[in-house]
Design an enzyme around this catalytic site. Structure first.
Site, short mmCIF file in Angstrom:
data_model
loop_
_atom_site.label_atom_id
_atom_site.label_comp_id
_atom_site.label_asym_id
_atom_site.label_seq_id
_atom_site.Cartn_x
_atom_site.Cartn_y
_atom_site.Cartn_z
N ASP A 3 -4.28 -12.95 3.27
CA ASP A 3 -5.43 -12.44 3.87
C ASP A 3 -6.65 -12.90 2.94
OD1 ASP A 3 -4.48 -10.68 1.94
OD2 ASP A 3 -4.58 -9.02 3.72
N HIS B 249 -6.01 -7.35 -0.66
CA HIS B 249 -6.25 -5.87 -0.74
C HIS B 249 -5.50 -5.43 -2.08
CE1 HIS B 249 -6.89 -6.81 3.57
NE2 HIS B 249 -8.09 -5.82 3.35
N ASP C 99 -2.49 -10.69 -2.49
CA ASP C 99 -3.14 -10.12 -1.47
C ASP C 99 -4.72 -9.84 -1.50
OD1 ASP C 99 -2.02 -8.79 1.44
OD2 ASP C 99 -3.75 -7.73 0.81
N HIS D 158 0.80 -1.29 0.03
CA HIS D 158 -0.13 0.07 -0.09
C HIS D 158 0.94 1.33 0.09
CE1 HIS D 158 -3.81 -2.25 0.52
NE2 HIS D 158 -3.25 -2.80 1.76
C1 6XA Z 1 -7.71 -1.39 7.10
C2 6XA Z 1 -7.24 -2.56 6.48
C3 6XA Z 1 -5.90 -2.66 6.15
C4 6XA Z 1 -5.58 -3.63 5.12
C5 6XA Z 1 -4.36 -4.04 5.19
C6 6XA Z 1 -3.80 -5.11 4.38
N1 6XA Z 1 -6.95 -0.97 8.34
N2 6XA Z 1 -3.38 -5.05 3.12
O1 6XA Z 1 -4.00 -6.27 4.66
O2 6XA Z 1 -2.88 -5.84 2.21
ZN ZN Z 2 -4.09 -7.36 2.43
#
Ligand code: 6XA
Ligand code: ZN
Length: 350
Positions: free
Chosen positions: A290, A203, A201, A165
């Site tokens: 995840d 996200h 991932d 991110h």
């Molecule tokens: C909001 C969720 C953050 C997701 C983090 C993540 N606090 N990114 O796993 O791949």
């Molecule tokens: Zn993630």
């Protein structure tokens, strides 16, 4: 495969993150990586090494120098405001949105923290910079290890905090330094003409996408929860295909909440076909687990056994591959799931 484990990771240990309107214990905890190391002790896949320090020039090829200087000194700035801050995390609470000035660094610390971040879920702690910098060193070393004759087929940056991110000058989503981008840039600098980044991932890898959005030498592909409902919300749609020289070199494959492995694997086939058409010299996999059915903050339905197949499918690309560790918050299953991917890859790459 060669494994570079981050010896400083545990120094980054956030106390709290903002989640659904309240401060809750952080999901992104040191135990995540410890479980992967424990599973690797049970099922060894290769030598585990320490990485040499990362070159500043490589970090600055990915991140803005003023952002890196901020990260490096943020904890001291935070504690200088009030010695009692040493018992707290620095958590952003104010941000410059559209129309605000982002060219000036505010004199106020909270305002600087907001300038360089995009959520209130990513605490900055005393050991954050050391952990993030050592993580980038793992990514750079993993990339370097793939060069030359006798190199392994794959290398792993076993690190946290995660990276996908983080953009040129912002942190968020538990990420500070973009390890996958560091690996891709390192592979380019050591002679790979084209590099593909595949982000599996849950996200969307918004940081990685934005870093390479206008480049044709690095193809970015991400399979993720549909940003209309899933974090990071503001990027990751299918119509984001790159810009300028990079037009056509970004592929997003958003999937609905509830997606199971059969559906997910079909998207992986699409991703791998695009990567094959790009004909890269190397692959970077931003490996989050995840997507697991037991993940507390995500909504896909992959089972632990599916990760063996996922790894084997990726090995089918036939490319020198760097894995970077991203998300995965079902902490006790983390070791099994990550090592399953790596074992599936190794078994199929033989
Ligand atoms: C909001 C969720 C953050 C997701 C983090 C993540 N606090 N990114 O796993 O791949
Ligand atoms: Zn993630």
């Amino acid at each position: 495969m060669l494994i570079y484990a981050n010896p400083r990771h545990a120094g980054h240990s956030g106390r709290q993150e903002m989640y659904r309107g309240r401060l809750v214990p952080c999901h992104e905890v040191p135990a995540r990586l410890e479980h992967v190391l424990a599973e690797l002790a049970r099922r060894p896949l290769g030598e585990i090494r320490e990485a040499p320090p990362v070159a500043r020039a490589l970090l600055e090829a990915v991140h803005a120098p003023r952002y890196l200087r901020f990260l490096e000194t943020a904890w001291q700035q935070w504690v200088a405001l009030d010695p009692a801050n040493a018992e707290l995390d620095a958590l952003p609470s104010v941000w410059p949105v559209r129309g605000f000035r982002a060219d000036l660094e505010p004199a106020n610390f909270a305002a600087r923290l907001g300038l360089y971040s995009f959520d209130a879920g990513t605490p900055l702690t005393e050991g954050t910079w050391a952990a993030a910098e050592a993580g980038a060193a793992c990514a750079a070393a993993a990339a370097s290890s793939l060069a030359g004759s006798g190199a392994p087929r794959a290398a792993v940056a076993l690190t946290r905090p995660p990276g996908h991110h983080a953009g040129a000058d912002f942190f968020g989503g538990y990420c500070f330094v973009n390890n996958a981008a560091v690996a891709a840039q390192a592979l380019r600098e050591q002679g790979a003409r084209r590099v593909a980044v595949l982000d599996v991932d849950y996200h969307h890898g918004n940081g990685t996408q934005s870093l390479f959005y206008e480049r044709a030498d690095v193809l970015t592909v991400s399979i993720h929860g549909d940003p209309r409902t899933e974090y990071p919300f503001y990027l990751g749609h299918a119509d984001e295909t790159g810009a300028g020289a990079g037009l056509g070199f970004n592929l997003n494959l958003p999937l609905p909440a509830g997606t199971d492995f059969a559906q997910w694997r079909a998207a992986l086939a699409t991703a791998l076909a695009r990567i094959a058409a790009f004909a890269p010299d190397a692959l970077v996999v931003a490996l989050g687990v995840d997507t697991y059915e037991g993940d507390p903050i995500s909504r896909f339905r992959l089972a632990s056994g599916d990760y063996l197949q996922l790894g084997a499918d990726i090995a089918g690309a036939g490319l020198p591959t760097v894995f970077t560790l991203e998300g995965g918050y079902a902490v006790a299953a983390m070791g099994t799931n990550v090592v399953n991917v790596l074992e599936g890859f190794e078994a199929a790459a033989r």
